[in-house]
Design a protein around this motif. Structure first.
Motif, short mmCIF file in Angstrom:
data_model
loop_
_atom_site.label_atom_id
_atom_site.label_comp_id
_atom_site.label_asym_id
_atom_site.label_seq_id
_atom_site.Cartn_x
_atom_site.Cartn_y
_atom_site.Cartn_z
N GLY A 143 -0.02 61.07 -16.93
CA GLY A 143 -0.04 62.53 -16.96
C GLY A 143 -0.05 63.16 -15.59
N VAL A 144 0.45 62.44 -14.59
CA VAL A 144 0.45 62.94 -13.21
C VAL A 144 1.31 64.21 -13.12
CG1 VAL A 144 1.15 62.43 -10.85
CG2 VAL A 144 0.04 60.67 -12.25
N GLY A 145 0.77 65.23 -12.49
CA GLY A 145 1.52 66.47 -12.27
C GLY A 145 1.71 67.35 -13.48
N ARG A 146 1.10 67.01 -14.59
CA ARG A 146 1.30 67.78 -15.81
C ARG A 146 0.80 69.22 -15.62
NH1 ARG A 146 -1.23 64.68 -20.35
NH2 ARG A 146 0.67 63.44 -20.16
N GLY A 147 1.67 70.17 -15.88
CA GLY A 147 1.31 71.58 -15.77
C GLY A 147 1.17 72.09 -14.35
N GLN A 148 1.58 71.28 -13.36
CA GLN A 148 1.39 71.65 -11.96
C GLN A 148 2.72 71.77 -11.22
OE1 GLN A 148 -1.23 68.26 -11.18
NE2 GLN A 148 -2.93 69.67 -10.86
N ILE A 149 2.69 72.55 -10.15
CA ILE A 149 3.85 72.70 -9.28
C ILE A 149 3.69 71.74 -8.11
CG2 ILE A 149 5.15 74.26 -7.80
CD1 ILE A 149 5.35 75.06 -10.69
N GLY A 150 4.77 71.04 -7.77
CA GLY A 150 4.76 70.17 -6.60
C GLY A 150 5.63 70.76 -5.51
N THR A 151 5.49 70.27 -4.30
CA THR A 151 6.31 70.75 -3.19
C THR A 151 6.64 69.61 -2.23
OG1 THR A 151 6.43 72.24 -1.27
CG2 THR A 151 4.24 71.46 -1.91
N PHE A 152 7.85 69.67 -1.66
CA PHE A 152 8.27 68.72 -0.64
C PHE A 152 7.91 69.21 0.76
CE2 PHE A 152 11.11 67.33 -4.08
CZ PHE A 152 11.12 65.95 -3.91
N ALA A 153 7.01 70.19 0.85
CA ALA A 153 6.65 70.76 2.15
C ALA A 153 6.19 69.68 3.13
CB ALA A 153 5.56 71.81 1.98
N GLY A 154 5.49 68.68 2.64
CA GLY A 154 5.02 67.61 3.50
C GLY A 154 6.13 66.74 4.05
N PHE A 155 7.33 66.90 3.50
CA PHE A 155 8.49 66.12 3.96
C PHE A 155 9.47 67.00 4.74
CE2 PHE A 155 6.71 63.93 0.34
CZ PHE A 155 6.68 62.62 0.78
N GLY A 156 9.10 68.28 4.94
CA GLY A 156 9.91 69.12 5.81
C GLY A 156 10.47 70.40 5.23
N ALA A 157 10.36 70.62 3.91
CA ALA A 157 10.88 71.85 3.32
C ALA A 157 10.09 72.18 2.05
CB ALA A 157 12.36 71.73 2.99
N ASP A 158 9.75 73.42 1.87
CA ASP A 158 8.96 73.84 0.71
C ASP A 158 9.85 74.00 -0.52
OD1 ASP A 158 6.92 74.70 -0.92
OD2 ASP A 158 6.89 76.75 -0.13
#
Length: 252
Positions: A68-83
């Protein structure tokens, strides 16, 4: 019921905002996008499997995977260089979760490229999980998938060796080519036994982070009660930046 399993890289280069317009990145991206779009026509629900960071400490002692990882949540690639924001289901809301694992971010990004609305039930396996533990988890997943009358798809998010050239992220390791050749042969042939024969320590040494996810895949497709041979299709298999990427489909 399991319809098919799609294998894709766990790589930020799939996201154009992170990799630019290089021809190498575009080729991997096109293959992965086409594969998940095909999966969206075959399955109404996806189960995702990826691998956590090598140095990640489990929240609970002895924890080998999280569901259930990330269920109902927003993720971002900001840590990899772009939001660039992603989600694993349509109901995700709130502020982006900066700690969401890369495999889950990639699964969410690919989910948005599907032709229909899809939910991904994401499982993140510990990089330290043993061969037997991965196989057993895969067998559990197969029972779960087959117990649902809806068409179910499996999304395996995993990378191969990251030490194939001197400019690779892990530099060069002379053992990497042999390990990667065994992985490529197993994925191409749809051979669960060959995947289970991969040595965890050797895979770790050459940066083949996807080992645990591929051995879960092997568990899903290992069943002595079934006489059918796994059908495997390869859409992409290469290492343009010294890291091995594979895109393909396994069907029972």
């Amino acid at each position: 019921m399991l319809t098919s399993a799609v294998l894709v890289p766990s790589a930020p280069l799939l996201v154009p905002e992170l990799s630019g317009d290089s021809a190498e990145s575009a080729q991997v991206r096109a293959a992965a996008t086409a594969a998940v779009r095909q999966l969206s026509h075959e399955a109404v629900h996806w189960v995702g499997v990826g691998v956590g960071p090598e140095n990640a400490e489990p929240e609970n002692a002895g924890e080998l995977w999280r569901s259930g990882v990330g269920r109902g949540q927003i993720g971002t690639f900001a840590g990899f260089g772009a939001d660039v924001r992603t989600s694993l289901d349509a109901d995700a809301a709130g502020e982006p979760l900066p700690s969401l694992e890369l495999c889950a971010l990639v699964a969410g990004w690919l989910r948005a490229r599907a032709d229909v609305e899809i939910t991904v039930d994401m499982h993140v396996v510990s990089a330290k999980a043993s061969v037997n533990e991965c196989r057993e988890f895969g067998q559990q997943l197969r029972k779960q998938l087959d117990s649902d009358n809806r068409p179910q798809g499996l999304l395996i998010v995993a990378d191969g060796a990251s030490t194939l050239t001197a400019k690779a992220p892990g530099s060069f390791d002379e053992r990497a080519a042999g390990v990667q050749s065994a992985i490529d042969d197993a994925l191409t042939a749809g051979d669960p036994e060959a995947l289970l024969a991969l040595d965890p320590q050797l895979c770790r040494s050459v940066g083949a982070q996807g080992r645990a996810a591929w051995q879960v895949l092997a568990g899903v497709f290992m069943d002595s009660s079934r006489s059918t041979t796994t059908r495997s299709v390869v859409d992409y298999s290469d290492a343009p930046f010294g890291v091995a990427y594979h895109v393909g489909t396994w069907r029972p």
